[in-house]
Design a protein around this motif. Sequence first.
Motif, PDB file in Angstrom:
ATOM      1  N   ASN A 110       0.865  -1.176   0.000  1.00 39.96           N
ATOM      2  CA  ASN A 110       0.000   0.000   0.000  1.00 39.96           C
ATOM      3  C   ASN A 110       0.901   1.225   0.000  1.00 39.96           C
ATOM      4  N   ALA A 111       0.800   2.027  -1.051  1.00 39.09           N
ATOM      5  CA  ALA A 111       1.740   3.131  -1.223  1.00 39.09           C
ATOM      6  C   ALA A 111       1.618   4.193  -0.151  1.00 39.09           C
ATOM      7  N   GLU A 149      -7.424   4.848  -2.338  1.00 39.10           N
ATOM      8  CA  GLU A 149      -6.763   3.552  -2.543  1.00 39.10           C
ATOM      9  C   GLU A 149      -7.451   2.448  -1.747  1.00 39.10           C
ATOM     10  N   PHE A 150      -7.825   2.748  -0.517  1.00 40.82           N
ATOM     11  CA  PHE A 150      -8.474   1.762   0.351  1.00 40.82           C
ATOM     12  C   PHE A 150      -9.766   1.264  -0.278  1.00 40.82           C
ATOM     13  N   LYS A 210     -10.748  -2.705  -3.001  1.00 40.13           N
ATOM     14  CA  LYS A 210     -11.651  -3.683  -2.385  1.00 40.13           C
ATOM     15  C   LYS A 210     -12.618  -4.309  -3.371  1.00 40.13           C
ATOM     16  N   PHE A 211     -12.614  -3.863  -4.632  1.00 37.62           N
ATOM     17  CA  PHE A 211     -13.592  -4.342  -5.606  1.00 37.62           C
ATOM     18  C   PHE A 211     -12.902  -5.099  -6.743  1.00 37.62           C
ATOM     19  N   PRO A 212     -13.421  -6.285  -7.100  1.00 40.14           N
ATOM     20  CA  PRO A 212     -12.855  -7.046  -8.219  1.00 40.14           C
ATOM     21  C   PRO A 212     -12.864  -6.207  -9.493  1.00 40.14           C
ATOM     22  N   PHE A 244     -11.346  -8.986   1.306  1.00 41.58           N
ATOM     23  CA  PHE A 244     -10.679  -9.600   2.454  1.00 41.58           C
ATOM     24  C   PHE A 244      -9.167  -9.628   2.253  1.00 41.58           C
ATOM     25  N   VAL A 245      -8.738  -9.987   1.037  1.00 32.76           N
ATOM     26  CA  VAL A 245      -7.311 -10.013   0.740  1.00 32.76           C
ATOM     27  C   VAL A 245      -6.729  -8.603   0.818  1.00 32.76           C
ATOM     28  N   SER A 246      -7.463  -7.639   0.266  1.00 34.79           N
ATOM     29  CA  SER A 246      -6.997  -6.257   0.284  1.00 34.79           C
ATOM     30  C   SER A 246      -6.870  -5.738   1.716  1.00 34.79           C
ATOM     31  N   PHE A 247      -7.855  -6.032   2.550  1.00 35.84           N
ATOM     32  CA  PHE A 247      -7.798  -5.584   3.940  1.00 35.84           C
ATOM     33  C   PHE A 247      -6.610  -6.214   4.663  1.00 35.84           C
TER      34      PHE A 247
END
Length: 209
Positions: free
Chosen positions: A17-18, A60-61, A65-67, A151-154
């Motif tokens: 995460n930049a 970015e957050f 979170k969306f495919p 979930f992966v992103s979080f």
Amino acid sequence: MLTALTGIGLSSAAGLNAYIPLLLVGLIARFTDLLPLGDSWTWLEHPITLIVLTVLLAVEFLADKFPAVDSVNDIIQTVVRPSSGGIVFGAGASSVELSEITGAASGAETGDGFSWGPVIAGVVIALGFHLVKSLGRLAANSMSAGCAAPFVSFFEDVVSFLTSIVAILLPVLILVVFPALVVAGVWLVRRSRRSRTERREAVDPGAPA
């Protein structure tokens, strides 16, 4: 040595995460004495910089979170995350002698004390983690029809945050955290390749692996 570990940890976090490590560096430098920045990096703690980074982090957050949106975001971040990695390595390792990173004969230090060696090292480290993250995300989205994306992103955000905190407060732990992240990255790359092979075989059993 400890400041070099701080730079390594921060640039690793930037590959995931930049904006988390950038914002943390700016906030901690502004409000505490835990991370005094060199003259070339004090702009990171300026209020306007902190506001901009907060907005970019929020964007970015959400985008990650969306495919499909996350894949587009990863393409954009191919430039942003390595740039962030270079900045946070340079800022976090402000007091590192250039010879510790690139060798005494590198000649990469400018007259104002700014060193390109740490910046380049941060770019390379962040780019490596970004590429691994992108491959891992593609594999996760493929196996879960995109359901795993938030979930992966979080999880990636949490790892980036914790790695940044450890790099600043307990940099010696980066000796453990960094190899663990590398091992996890290698596993993700192999899993991504295996996933692509399995998909090809499912579509065409006679296709080469």
